[in-house]
Design a protein around this motif. Structure first.
Motif, mmCIF file in Angstrom:
data_model
loop_
_atom_site.group_PDB
_atom_site.id
_atom_site.type_symbol
_atom_site.label_atom_id
_atom_site.label_comp_id
_atom_site.label_asym_id
_atom_site.label_seq_id
_atom_site.Cartn_x
_atom_site.Cartn_y
_atom_site.Cartn_z
ATOM 1 N N ASN A 101 46.069 39.998 38.971
ATOM 2 C CA ASN A 101 47.081 40.232 37.925
ATOM 3 C C ASN A 101 47.170 39.098 36.909
ATOM 4 O O ASN A 101 48.096 39.065 36.105
ATOM 5 N N TYR A 102 46.220 38.165 36.926
ATOM 6 C CA TYR A 102 46.203 37.085 35.939
ATOM 7 C C TYR A 102 45.773 37.637 34.591
ATOM 8 O O TYR A 102 44.643 38.118 34.446
ATOM 9 N N GLN A 103 46.675 37.617 33.631
ATOM 10 C CA GLN A 103 46.418 38.181 32.286
ATOM 11 C C GLN A 103 45.791 39.566 32.370
ATOM 12 O O GLN A 103 44.927 39.917 31.567
ATOM 13 N N GLY A 104 46.221 40.317 33.381
ATOM 14 C CA GLY A 104 45.735 41.684 33.534
ATOM 15 C C GLY A 104 44.468 41.826 34.348
ATOM 16 O O GLY A 104 43.994 42.937 34.580
ATOM 17 N N PHE A 105 43.894 40.702 34.822
ATOM 18 C CA PHE A 105 42.698 40.821 35.674
ATOM 19 C C PHE A 105 43.119 41.523 36.972
ATOM 20 O O PHE A 105 44.084 41.125 37.613
ATOM 21 N N PRO A 106 42.373 42.580 37.360
ATOM 22 C CA PRO A 106 42.889 43.447 38.429
ATOM 23 C C PRO A 106 42.490 43.079 39.861
ATOM 24 O O PRO A 106 42.912 43.767 40.792
ATOM 25 N N SER A 108 40.972 40.185 43.175
ATOM 26 C CA SER A 108 41.219 38.917 43.869
ATOM 27 C C SER A 108 40.078 37.919 43.735
ATOM 28 O O SER A 108 40.168 36.805 44.269
ATOM 29 N N ALA A 109 39.000 38.336 43.087
ATOM 30 C CA ALA A 109 37.854 37.449 42.886
ATOM 31 C C ALA A 109 37.081 37.961 41.680
ATOM 32 O O ALA A 109 37.264 39.111 41.266
ATOM 33 N N CYS A 110 36.215 37.114 41.131
ATOM 34 C CA CYS A 110 35.249 37.579 40.144
ATOM 35 C C CYS A 110 33.907 37.680 40.853
ATOM 36 O O CYS A 110 33.516 36.768 41.597
ATOM 37 N N THR A 111 33.203 38.791 40.644
ATOM 38 C CA THR A 111 31.879 38.985 41.241
ATOM 39 C C THR A 111 30.909 39.303 40.108
ATOM 40 O O THR A 111 31.003 40.358 39.483
ATOM 41 N N SER A 112 30.005 38.366 39.827
ATOM 42 C CA SER A 112 29.137 38.502 38.655
ATOM 43 C C SER A 112 27.679 38.540 39.088
ATOM 44 O O SER A 112 27.158 37.565 39.626
ATOM 45 N N LEU A 113 27.058 39.677 38.850
ATOM 46 C CA LEU A 113 25.707 39.952 39.341
ATOM 47 C C LEU A 113 24.652 39.777 38.262
ATOM 48 O O LEU A 113 24.827 40.272 37.139
ATOM 49 N N ASN A 114 23.542 39.114 38.624
ATOM 50 C CA ASN A 114 22.342 39.099 37.790
ATOM 51 C C ASN A 114 22.624 38.684 36.344
ATOM 52 O O ASN A 114 22.884 37.532 36.084
ATOM 53 N N HIS A 115 22.594 39.658 35.401
ATOM 54 C CA HIS A 115 22.786 39.299 33.992
ATOM 55 C C HIS A 115 24.258 39.216 33.612
ATOM 56 O O HIS A 115 24.576 38.993 32.443
ATOM 57 N N GLU A 116 25.154 39.369 34.585
ATOM 58 C CA GLU A 116 26.569 39.105 34.321
ATOM 59 C C GLU A 116 26.780 37.599 34.421
ATOM 60 O O GLU A 116 26.408 36.978 35.424
ATOM 61 N N VAL A 117 27.383 37.034 33.401
ATOM 62 C CA VAL A 117 27.539 35.579 33.311
ATOM 63 C C VAL A 117 28.748 35.117 34.120
ATOM 64 O O VAL A 117 28.696 34.129 34.851
ATOM 65 N N CYS A 118 29.855 35.847 33.981
ATOM 66 C CA CYS A 118 31.081 35.517 34.718
ATOM 67 C C CYS A 118 32.095 36.643 34.536
ATOM 68 O O CYS A 118 31.862 37.579 33.761
ATOM 69 N N HIS A 119 33.203 36.537 35.269
ATOM 70 C CA HIS A 119 34.340 37.467 35.158
ATOM 71 C C HIS A 119 33.969 38.920 35.454
ATOM 72 O O HIS A 119 34.614 39.838 34.933
ATOM 73 N N GLY A 120 32.948 39.120 36.291
ATOM 74 C CA GLY A 120 32.653 40.470 36.763
ATOM 75 C C GLY A 120 33.806 40.979 37.622
ATOM 76 O O GLY A 120 34.404 40.220 38.386
ATOM 77 N N ILE A 121 34.131 42.260 37.489
ATOM 78 C CA ILE A 121 35.262 42.845 38.216
ATOM 79 C C ILE A 121 34.748 43.595 39.438
ATOM 80 O O ILE A 121 33.935 44.515 39.307
ATOM 81 N N PRO A 122 35.196 43.218 40.627
ATOM 82 C CA PRO A 122 34.770 43.934 41.835
ATOM 83 C C PRO A 122 35.022 45.439 41.705
ATOM 84 O O PRO A 122 36.032 45.853 41.117
ATOM 85 N N SER A 123 34.076 46.215 42.254
ATOM 86 C CA SER A 123 34.158 47.663 42.099
ATOM 87 C C SER A 123 33.568 48.367 43.313
ATOM 88 O O SER A 123 32.584 47.905 43.899
ATOM 89 N N ASN A 260 36.008 46.927 29.587
ATOM 90 C CA ASN A 260 36.995 46.304 30.486
ATOM 91 C C ASN A 260 37.615 45.022 29.936
ATOM 92 O O ASN A 260 38.586 44.513 30.494
ATOM 93 N N GLY A 261 37.032 44.496 28.849
ATOM 94 C CA GLY A 261 37.614 43.309 28.218
ATOM 95 C C GLY A 261 37.402 42.006 28.974
ATOM 96 O O GLY A 261 37.896 40.960 28.555
ATOM 97 N N TRP A 262 36.677 42.027 30.081
ATOM 98 C CA TRP A 262 36.508 40.839 30.922
ATOM 99 C C TRP A 262 35.058 40.405 31.094
ATOM 100 O O TRP A 262 34.712 39.259 30.812
ATOM 101 N N THR A 263 34.234 41.317 31.614
ATOM 102 C CA THR A 263 32.913 40.907 32.096
ATOM 103 C C THR A 263 32.063 40.349 30.959
ATOM 104 O O THR A 263 31.953 40.970 29.897
ATOM 105 N N VAL A 264 31.468 39.194 31.218
ATOM 106 C CA VAL A 264 30.615 38.539 30.235
ATOM 107 C C VAL A 264 29.161 38.733 30.660
ATOM 108 O O VAL A 264 28.828 38.550 31.840
ATOM 109 N N TYR A 265 28.311 39.142 29.706
ATOM 110 C CA TYR A 265 26.890 39.404 29.983
ATOM 111 C C TYR A 265 26.014 38.524 29.096
ATOM 112 O O TYR A 265 26.425 38.116 28.010
#
Ligand code: MF3
Ligand code: CO
Length: 291
Positions: A101-106, A108-123, A260-265
């Motif tokens: 819930n930090y600034q709307g982040f849904p 409990s962790a960021c999970t960033s795979l491969n070409h995701e740089v950061c702030h990947g959203i668990p799914s 999603n406004g979060w995940t960075v690639y």
């Protein structure tokens, strides 16, 4: 910063000691460095012993959550399952995931795979597969104190190219830590990291950096890894910040997920890797708080 405090008055750091036996010499030294034209920390960035103790307790939860993920992460698992492990471990130890819930982040962790740089959203739709590299970034709030660190995980058989990226990203933390000492500058660390990544043929993301952390989730200073030796903020004992460079295999450019406004690639779709350490500047060097 106030310098009107009397020598025999209690120190601003709330140690309970007199100013003259606590931070007076510290303040005078910082003032001289400021007058020489440098950026210096203000009092809000200097943690006292009680705060450091509280932040370390928070970090014990953060480290335990990362260890728990490390033990269980495997191909076939969804990133949602990672999120659930983090939530369970963190709350079972009395903490709360700082990202939830930090600034709307849904999550409990960021999970960033491969070409995701950061702030990947668990799914529940993202399944880890053989050959993936993933950053799991965890932050904890415990009794009002914050901790934040992340690690990379290689899933199954990972290509030599990606393995080397993960290894060099970790080495970047080591070369950065060597530069963390009182009365040095954040730019010493930033340049060391950039030089190491560059020497290995990689680029370092410019737009996203580290940050002060402890009493709040994100505090000053902002920590760059595209900085030059002798520049950026002075490091002083009691500062706590993260070192978390994002190392790209290819070009430096990034973009943020529109949907999603979060995940960075990475713009070029090539992999990126990141380790994050939370570090305290001590009187003689540094102490790792969370990693
Ligand atoms: N742990 C991340 C950091 O380094 C958290 C980013 S905020 C989030 O600051 F909402 F994206 F999680
Ligand atoms: Co961080």
């Amino acid at each position: 910063m106030s310098h009107k405090i009397g020598r025999n008055e209690p120190c601003w750091c709330r140690s309970g000691k007199k100013y003259k036996t606590c931070h007076q010499a510290f303040d005078e030294k910082i003032e001289r460095i400021r007058e020489a034209g440098h950026i210096v920390p203000d009092h809000s960035m200097i943690k006292n012993a009680d705060q450091i103790a509280g932040i370390k307790k928070s970090a014990q939860v953060n480290i335990a959550a990362l260890d728990y993920v490390a033990e269980h992460i495997r191909a076939g698992m969804t990133t949602q399952e990672i999120d659930e492990m983090v939530y369970e471990k963190t709350t079972s130890m009395g903490g709360f995931p700082a990202t939830l819930n930090y600034q709307g982040f849904p999550k409990s962790a960021c999970t960033s795979l491969n070409h995701e740089v950061c702030h990947g959203i668990p799914s529940e739709y993202v399944v880890l597969k053989d050959g993936d590299i993933i950053n799991v970034d965890i932050s904890t709030k415990l009794n009002g104190y914050f901790s934040d660190s992340s690690r990379m995980f290689c899933i199954g058989e990972v290509s030599p190219e990606k393995k080397r990226l993960v290894k060099v990203a970790r080495e970047c933390i080591d070369v950065g830590l060597k530069e963390v000492k009182p009365w040095g500058f954040l730019g010493d660390m930033g340049q060391a990291i950039h030089d190491h990544a560059f020497a290995n043929g990689y680029t370092v993301v410019r737009e996203i950096g580290g940050h002060g952390v402890g009493v709040d989730f994100h505090e000053e200073p902002w920590v760059s890894y595209n900085s030059k030796r002798g520049t950026e903020m002075l490091m002083a004992p009691g500062m706590i910040f993260t070192i978390e460079p994002m190392i790209n295999m290819g070009r430096v450019e990034i973009y943020i997920d529109d949907a999603n406004g979060w995940t960075v690639y990475t713009e070029d779709g090539k992999p990126s890797a990141q380790w994050e350490v939370q570090v305290l500047v001590t009187d003689t060097g540094y102490e790792i708080i969370s990693y």
